[in-house]
Scaffold this motif. Structure first.
Motif, short mmCIF file in Angstrom:
data_model
loop_
_atom_site.label_atom_id
_atom_site.label_comp_id
_atom_site.label_asym_id
_atom_site.label_seq_id
_atom_site.Cartn_x
_atom_site.Cartn_y
_atom_site.Cartn_z
N PRO A 185 0.78 -1.08 -0.20
CA PRO A 185 0.44 0.16 0.31
C PRO A 185 0.77 1.28 0.17
O PRO A 185 1.89 0.96 0.46
N GLU A 186 0.45 2.14 -0.59
CA GLU A 186 1.21 3.92 -1.43
C GLU A 186 1.70 4.00 0.30
O GLU A 186 0.45 4.74 1.85
N GLY A 187 2.54 4.76 0.41
CA GLY A 187 3.27 5.20 1.60
C GLY A 187 4.35 4.89 1.76
O GLY A 187 4.90 4.27 2.24
N GLY A 188 4.93 6.24 3.31
CA GLY A 188 6.49 5.97 3.36
C GLY A 188 7.55 6.56 2.52
O GLY A 188 8.60 6.20 1.94
N GLY A 189 6.61 7.40 1.40
CA GLY A 189 7.39 8.02 0.40
C GLY A 189 7.00 6.49 -1.37
O GLY A 189 7.89 7.28 -1.54
N GLN A 190 6.87 5.54 -0.89
CA GLN A 190 6.45 4.19 -1.95
C GLN A 190 5.25 4.41 -2.01
O GLN A 190 4.25 4.10 -2.00
N PRO A 191 5.10 4.24 -3.75
CA PRO A 191 4.06 4.16 -3.62
C PRO A 191 3.45 3.07 -4.26
O PRO A 191 4.18 2.49 -3.70
N SER A 192 2.58 2.66 -4.71
CA SER A 192 1.53 0.97 -4.07
C SER A 192 1.89 0.91 -5.21
O SER A 192 2.11 0.58 -6.68
N ASP A 193 1.74 -0.68 -5.57
CA ASP A 193 1.86 -1.74 -6.28
C ASP A 193 1.06 -1.80 -7.05
O ASP A 193 -0.67 -0.93 -6.62
N THR A 194 0.96 -2.27 -7.93
CA THR A 194 -0.33 -2.30 -9.01
C THR A 194 -0.61 -3.72 -9.60
O THR A 194 0.21 -4.40 -9.69
N GLY A 195 -1.99 -4.43 -10.57
CA GLY A 195 -1.59 -5.45 -10.72
C GLY A 195 -2.80 -6.21 -10.76
O GLY A 195 -4.08 -5.21 -11.41
N ILE A 196 -3.46 -7.06 -10.78
CA ILE A 196 -4.73 -8.03 -10.98
C ILE A 196 -4.88 -9.55 -9.63
O ILE A 196 -4.21 -9.88 -8.95
N ILE A 197 -6.43 -8.76 -9.45
CA ILE A 197 -6.64 -9.47 -8.81
C ILE A 197 -8.37 -10.32 -9.14
O ILE A 197 -9.25 -9.85 -9.17
N GLY A 198 -7.99 -11.67 -9.56
CA GLY A 198 -8.75 -12.27 -10.43
C GLY A 198 -9.51 -12.10 -11.80
O GLY A 198 -8.74 -11.92 -12.62
N ASN A 199 -10.66 -10.85 -11.71
CA ASN A 199 -10.92 -10.68 -13.17
C ASN A 199 -10.83 -8.62 -13.14
O ASN A 199 -11.52 -8.37 -13.41
N CYS A 200 -10.24 -8.95 -12.01
CA CYS A 200 -10.51 -7.02 -11.98
C CYS A 200 -8.57 -6.76 -12.01
O CYS A 200 -7.89 -7.20 -11.15
N ARG A 201 -8.78 -5.31 -12.16
CA ARG A 201 -7.36 -5.05 -12.73
C ARG A 201 -7.30 -3.94 -11.14
O ARG A 201 -8.13 -2.83 -10.79
N ILE A 202 -6.59 -4.22 -10.53
CA ILE A 202 -6.28 -3.11 -9.41
C ILE A 202 -5.11 -1.84 -9.93
O ILE A 202 -4.31 -2.12 -10.52
N SER A 203 -5.38 -0.55 -9.79
CA SER A 203 -4.69 0.52 -10.12
C SER A 203 -4.22 1.29 -8.92
O SER A 203 -3.02 1.70 -8.62
N HIS A 204 -4.42 1.52 -7.69
CA HIS A 204 -4.29 1.89 -6.30
C HIS A 204 -4.32 0.40 -5.58
O HIS A 204 -5.60 -0.30 -5.05
N VAL A 205 -3.05 0.75 -4.53
CA VAL A 205 -3.78 0.01 -3.35
C VAL A 205 -3.08 1.18 -1.72
O VAL A 205 -1.98 2.55 -2.05
N PHE A 206 -4.29 0.93 -0.84
CA PHE A 206 -3.25 2.58 0.17
C PHE A 206 -3.97 1.74 1.87
O PHE A 206 -5.53 0.93 1.63
N LYS A 207 -3.85 2.61 2.74
CA LYS A 207 -4.23 1.68 3.75
C LYS A 207 -5.08 3.39 5.02
O LYS A 207 -4.24 4.15 4.59
N LYS A 208 -5.68 2.58 5.51
CA LYS A 208 -6.89 3.77 5.61
C LYS A 208 -7.84 2.90 6.64
O LYS A 208 -8.39 1.79 7.21
N ASP A 209 -7.26 3.96 8.11
CA ASP A 209 -8.16 3.12 9.51
C ASP A 209 -7.19 1.37 9.80
O ASP A 209 -8.33 1.00 9.94
N LYS A 210 -6.96 0.88 9.10
CA LYS A 210 -5.63 -0.30 9.59
C LYS A 210 -5.87 -0.94 9.06
O LYS A 210 -5.95 -2.56 8.86
N VAL A 211 -6.66 -0.63 7.32
CA VAL A 211 -7.04 -1.77 6.66
C VAL A 211 -6.48 -1.35 5.35
O VAL A 211 -6.83 -0.23 4.46
N ILE A 212 -6.08 -2.32 4.66
CA ILE A 212 -5.89 -2.23 3.69
C ILE A 212 -6.59 -2.41 2.01
O ILE A 212 -7.57 -3.64 2.07
N TYR A 213 -7.06 -1.43 1.59
CA TYR A 213 -7.68 -1.80 0.21
C TYR A 213 -6.89 -1.66 -1.26
O TYR A 213 -6.29 -0.39 -1.34
#
Length: 241
Positions: free
Chosen positions: A45-73
């Motif tokens: 997940p984006e943080g600490g000066g480093q951008p997030s990973d991107t990729g594929i989850i099942g049939n979904c394209r993942i464009s951004h990953v972030f952490k909010k309230d201790k959860v990774i989205y």
């Protein structure tokens, strides 16, 4: 879901490219995009000066990953068609690039600190270039060249890069370049015999994977000096015509 219950695969092995996970929650964001929560993830997940990973989850394209309230989205382009035992894959070229740049930053920051007694007070990993802000009043060409040479010598030595998870009481055993900004789940990245630094980012297992470290330019920035540099494949492209 609490972060402590999520298995963060990227913390112990940055080289994993594919994995399987269960989707435990599906939410809608304010912009209408779909947010997926997994029971385990290799996506940083984006943080600490480093951008997030991107990729594929099942049939979904993942464009951004972030952490909010201790959860990774994981931000997806559509709703998943299945929730259990889902195939997941990160964009490896992007991940490895960030591994090279982030570890290169640790090496260069430590080189500046060891040579000139300065601290890195700012770090940004961009899509093209990386910058650090060091608390020094000026930097000569000879100073920059010396730090660059020391940094590349560390790369050529192909030193092990390992992670430690000390308790607060155990921190005194490490000669830290800077103090942790968190109190729990402290992670120390060690470059053998050269640097100990708190960090949650992704790194190669040896310094040789960083490749060439090249300082491109530097300038006065507020009460510090901002140094722009590139590592590995970015350094190669910077030399190509």
């Amino acid at each position: 879901m609490e972060m402590n219950s999520l298995e963060k695969l990227y913390e112990n092995d940055s080289y994993i490219k594919n994995f399987k996970a269960n989707i435990v929650d599906v939410k809608s964001d304010e912009d209408g995009s779909v947010l997926l929560v997994l029971d385990r993830t290799i996506f940083y997940p984006e943080g600490g000066g480093q951008p997030s990973d991107t990729g594929i989850i099942g049939n979904c394209r993942i464009s951004h990953v972030f952490k909010k309230d201790k959860v990774i989205y994981h931000r997806a382009d559509k709703k998943p068609d299945t929730l259990n035992d889902v195939d997941c894959r990160i964009d490896w070229e992007r991940r490895f690039d960030f591994m090279q740049q982030h570890c290169g930053q640790h090496i260069l920051s430590a080189a500046f600190g060891n040579l000139y007694g300065c601290n890195t007070i700012g770090f940004h990993l961009g899509e093209k270039y990386v910058t650090i802000d060091i608390d020094i009043q000026s930097l000569s060409e000879d100073d920059a060249k010396r730090a660059e040479n020391v940094s590349n010598d560390i790369v050529f030595q192909n030193l092990p890069v390992t992670c430690h998870y000390p308790s607060k009481d155990e921190l005194s055993k490490y000669k830290l370049r800077k103090q942790p900004t968190v109190e729990d789940n402290i992670r120390i990245v060690e470059i053998e015999g050269f640097d100990f630094c708190p960090c949650g980012g992704t790194h190669p297992s040896r310094t040789g994977d960083v490749g060439l470290i090249k300082i491109r330019k530097w300038e006065k920035y507020k009460n510090s000096v901002r140094v722009e540099f590139v590592c590995g494949n970015r350094a190669l492209k910077d030399y190509q015509w």
